[in-house]
Design a protein around this motif. Sequence first.
Motif, PDB file in Angstrom:
ATOM      1  N   ALA A   1      -2.903  10.193  -7.146  1.00 31.65           N
ATOM      2  CA  ALA A   1      -3.675   8.978  -6.876  1.00 31.65           C
ATOM      3  C   ALA A   1      -2.770   7.765  -6.763  1.00 31.65           C
ATOM      4  O   ALA A   1      -1.725   7.672  -7.413  1.00 31.65           O
ATOM      5  CB  ALA A   1      -4.715   8.782  -7.974  1.00 31.65           C
ATOM      6  N   GLY A   2      -3.237   6.830  -5.951  1.00 28.88           N
ATOM      7  CA  GLY A   2      -2.465   5.615  -5.757  1.00 28.88           C
ATOM      8  C   GLY A   2      -3.212   4.614  -4.910  1.00 28.88           C
ATOM      9  O   GLY A   2      -4.446   4.694  -4.762  1.00 28.88           O
TER      10      GLY A   2
ATOM     11  N   ASN B   1      -5.545  -5.748   3.140  1.00 29.27           N
ATOM     12  CA  ASN B   1      -6.538  -4.788   2.674  1.00 29.27           C
ATOM     13  C   ASN B   1      -5.859  -3.729   1.813  1.00 29.27           C
ATOM     14  O   ASN B   1      -4.859  -3.145   2.228  1.00 29.27           O
ATOM     15  CB  ASN B   1      -7.223  -4.104   3.858  1.00 29.27           C
ATOM     16  N   ARG B   2      -6.431  -3.477   0.631  1.00 38.19           N
ATOM     17  CA  ARG B   2      -5.897  -2.441  -0.247  1.00 38.19           C
ATOM     18  C   ARG B   2      -6.957  -1.364  -0.454  1.00 38.19           C
ATOM     19  O   ARG B   2      -8.131  -1.669  -0.702  1.00 38.19           O
ATOM     20  CB  ARG B   2      -5.491  -3.016  -1.604  1.00 38.19           C
ATOM     21  N   TYR B   3      -6.503  -0.122  -0.347  1.00 40.43           N
ATOM     22  CA  TYR B   3      -7.407   1.012  -0.452  1.00 40.43           C
ATOM     23  C   TYR B   3      -6.937   1.952  -1.556  1.00 40.43           C
ATOM     24  O   TYR B   3      -5.734   2.063  -1.835  1.00 40.43           O
ATOM     25  CB  TYR B   3      -7.443   1.802   0.862  1.00 40.43           C
ATOM     26  N   ALA B   4      -7.894   2.643  -2.152  1.00 41.42           N
ATOM     27  CA  ALA B   4      -7.550   3.750  -3.048  1.00 41.42           C
ATOM     28  C   ALA B   4      -7.221   4.977  -2.206  1.00 41.42           C
ATOM     29  O   ALA B   4      -7.690   5.117  -1.075  1.00 41.42           O
ATOM     30  CB  ALA B   4      -8.719   4.049  -3.978  1.00 41.42           C
ATOM     31  N   THR B   5      -6.379   5.833  -2.739  1.00 40.88           N
ATOM     32  CA  THR B   5      -6.047   7.077  -2.045  1.00 40.88           C
ATOM     33  C   THR B   5      -5.808   8.175  -3.069  1.00 40.88           C
ATOM     34  O   THR B   5      -5.339   7.907  -4.189  1.00 40.88           O
ATOM     35  CB  THR B   5      -4.810   6.911  -1.146  1.00 40.88           C
ATOM     36  N   SER B   6      -6.140   9.394  -2.681  1.00 41.82           N
ATOM     37  CA  SER B   6      -5.889  10.527  -3.564  1.00 41.82           C
ATOM     38  C   SER B   6      -4.474  11.069  -3.407  1.00 41.82           C
ATOM     39  O   SER B   6      -4.022  11.874  -4.217  1.00 41.82           O
ATOM     40  CB  SER B   6      -6.899  11.645  -3.286  1.00 41.82           C
ATOM     41  N   GLY B   7      -3.776  10.623  -2.361  1.00 43.61           N
ATOM     42  CA  GLY B   7      -2.391  11.046  -2.141  1.00 43.61           C
ATOM     43  C   GLY B   7      -1.549   9.861  -1.713  1.00 43.61           C
ATOM     44  O   GLY B   7      -1.504   9.502  -0.534  1.00 43.61           O
ATOM     45  N   TRP B   8      -0.893   9.240  -2.675  1.00 47.35           N
ATOM     46  CA  TRP B   8      -0.222   7.973  -2.370  1.00 47.35           C
ATOM     47  C   TRP B   8       0.960   8.139  -1.426  1.00 47.35           C
ATOM     48  O   TRP B   8       1.321   7.194  -0.706  1.00 47.35           O
ATOM     49  CB  TRP B   8       0.215   7.283  -3.660  1.00 47.35           C
ATOM     50  N   ARG B   9       1.539   9.305  -1.376  1.00 47.11           N
ATOM     51  CA  ARG B   9       2.698   9.472  -0.494  1.00 47.11           C
ATOM     52  C   ARG B   9       2.304   9.579   0.971  1.00 47.11           C
ATOM     53  O   ARG B   9       2.952   8.960   1.827  1.00 47.11           O
ATOM     54  CB  ARG B   9       3.507  10.693  -0.912  1.00 47.11           C
ATOM     55  N   SER B  10       1.262  10.332   1.287  1.00 50.99           N
ATOM     56  CA  SER B  10       0.897  10.508   2.697  1.00 50.99           C
ATOM     57  C   SER B  10      -0.602  10.666   2.905  1.00 50.99           C
ATOM     58  O   SER B  10      -1.044  10.959   4.012  1.00 50.99           O
ATOM     59  CB  SER B  10       1.614  11.729   3.285  1.00 50.99           C
ATOM     60  N   GLY B  11      -1.401  10.472   1.864  1.00 49.82           N
ATOM     61  CA  GLY B  11      -2.832  10.669   1.972  1.00 49.82           C
ATOM     62  C   GLY B  11      -3.516   9.589   2.785  1.00 49.82           C
ATOM     63  O   GLY B  11      -2.956   8.521   3.068  1.00 49.82           O
ATOM     64  N   SER B  12      -4.747   9.846   3.155  1.00 47.60           N
ATOM     65  CA  SER B  12      -5.527   8.898   3.952  1.00 47.60           C
ATOM     66  C   SER B  12      -6.152   7.840   3.044  1.00 47.60           C
ATOM     67  O   SER B  12      -6.205   7.975   1.820  1.00 47.60           O
ATOM     68  CB  SER B  12      -6.614   9.639   4.727  1.00 47.60           C
TER      69      SER B  12
END
Length: 758
Positions: free
Chosen positions: A389-390, A431-442
Amino acid sequence: MTISTGALWRASLVVLASTSAMPAWAESDDDQRADIVITHQRQRDTAKGPATTASTDAETIARQVNAMNVEDTVKYLPSLIVRKRHIGDTQAPLATRTSGLGASARNLIYADGALLSALIGNNNTSASPRWSLVSPQEIERIDVLYGPFAAAYPGNSIGAVVNITTRLPDHLEGSVTAGTSVQTYDQYAGHATYPAYQFGATIGDRFGPLAIFASYDNVHSRSQPLTYVTALVPAATGSIGTPVTGAVPDLNRTGAAIRVFGESGIEDQRQQRAKLRLGLDLTPSMRLSYTGALFFNRTDASATSYLTGASGPVYAGSVNIEGRPYTIAASAFSGGVYTTDQRHWSHALSLAGDSRAVDWQVIATSYRFDRDTQRSPTTALPTALGGGAGTITRLDGTGWTTLDAKAAWRAGGGHVLSGGLHGDRFVLASNRYATSGWRSGSEGALTLQSLGRTGTAALWAQDAWTIAPPLTLTIGARQEWWRAYGGVNFSASPAIAAQQPERSAARLSPKATLAWSAAPGLTLRLSYGEAWRFPTVGELYQVVTTPVAAVPNPTLRPEHARSEELAIEHAGAKGTLRLSLFNEIVGDALVSQSGPLNGTATIATFVQNVDRTRARGVEAAIDRRDVIPRVDLAGSVTYADATTRADPALPAAIGKAIPGVPRWKATAVATWRPIDRVSLTAAARYARRIYGTLDNSDTIGNTYQGFYRYLVADLRAQFAVTRAYTLGLGVDNLTNDRYFLFHPFTQRTFHADATLRF
């Protein structure tokens, strides 16, 4: 009153129509180029206006400066401080006589008329100048104007205006430059060597009326830690937590005992810049110019823990150090781990000319964050290094456009009349978004958003009147209409959903300068100028949480500067000597400072209106060649009594130093040319203790997040091995002065560079 951008475009065409009678083509290219050179020299003199100036050129830079980046080239000019933390730093603001490093919107930086100042904010992070669009190899000269005394520039000229001029070739030419540097770094428990590499190439030629110049630059650098993970020492003892060792004792900037747990923000940076400049001489006195640049940046930042437990390095959780319990948040180290991917582009199109009595120019510029993404984990290290997460923060679409039309008319009777129109628009899209894959996730859910725009339209006029051969009176004024609109702030936690109100203002800034040529080469100049600096879109609307939090204020008022200067200058065949007395009073000063966020331990940046500040002082500058045979000397000493004079919101600040402005600063550069092909330079930069808060409560300077004094000595040797091949060797921070300006700064760094020209 509102002036639209379309109206400014139409007015620009009127300026063109009234000044562009087309003379016949010159009989020879040499004559044509000579006329063009005269034209641009006149335009440069007009742009300088009545202000005090300091200048440097390509030859001086190559001889005296270990220049890996273009911002290096101004670090020895009077009263300037460049906060360059490492080679390739994209956050390198400029401080001047009366403004600190957190006041990036009080300076204007241009390259061939294109705005490099990021007036989307007023800080030393995302609003830092875009120096990276210019390489040291393409510079022809740099001119710095001090103070808001020229009507041609907006209120952001309160501090200084830096005009960078790059060259266009008259014949086939090219260069290849390769450089390297090595920094030895030792701070707290960190000991490392950080290298950097630079490669650049230029090529240009002229084909009749068309001149072409292209350049490419590649920089790969690794920085020292930019941030440290620290915690206050708990008052109570206890046995809770996993025992760890390795913490380093220190004091924070208010004098409280802390422990340093480790370092983060260690940047591995790869940058590329490609640039094309075209100049088409339409007539012997008219040139159409285009400059396009593309900048790429890829940064990977890492962290290192000093703490060691039974199973190895410790990055988070409940720990016990010397019998005292600490809780290290998951974000403590991971907040300094991130990847940045940037692609920015810039375009500038100008038409300029000289019809005997009139010099004129119309220039349109655009700068855009085409892709600007930062990814960072929100879970604890070391697990987060593999993903998880990231957050993803995007600034795509942020940028600015400008349009200027200006002319100078030598009207006779000792008058030179100049005037122009200006329009600009600045756009913030964060704009800041949450992601389940901080390295390359959507991208996942939107968690933080800051949107907004500002626009300014301006009309200015100025008359330089030679009353009698010794006396010249320059009077001018600038009328500006400003608007801020489209402000949106959203936050998922804490819950915020705000449509910010539209703002507008109109202000007039008068200017006047009286210059007296008392004797050949001796000039006395008395100047007065007012300037209105309107809040930037970032100050009004941008919320930032990391790496240094920033809190906006949509109700900020424009700041109003009243500046005065008395300058005595002697210019001769061997150079210049100058003494300047200056005074600046700013009402509703937009002061950026850092302090605890809402009573927490998180340090944030705030911008607020301070009722009145005053900065007064004296600056002495020298730039002399052959002081003794083959020895050149340049330098400056500046004393500034810069204090807060009225602040009902924070009475403790009254009489205290303005954040970021040292009482004393100085530079010195000595160059010895033992033979024609060798130059040896020794230089030094000094600044006295600096404060980061309005009330000067940051009493400890030489610690992370503190602001300290520094004395840095530099050396450079240049050898012209042949006419085509030049070798440079040098060292910056020779004495290894270890100091903080919030962040730790570069320690002793060795340089080597080689240039081949053809």
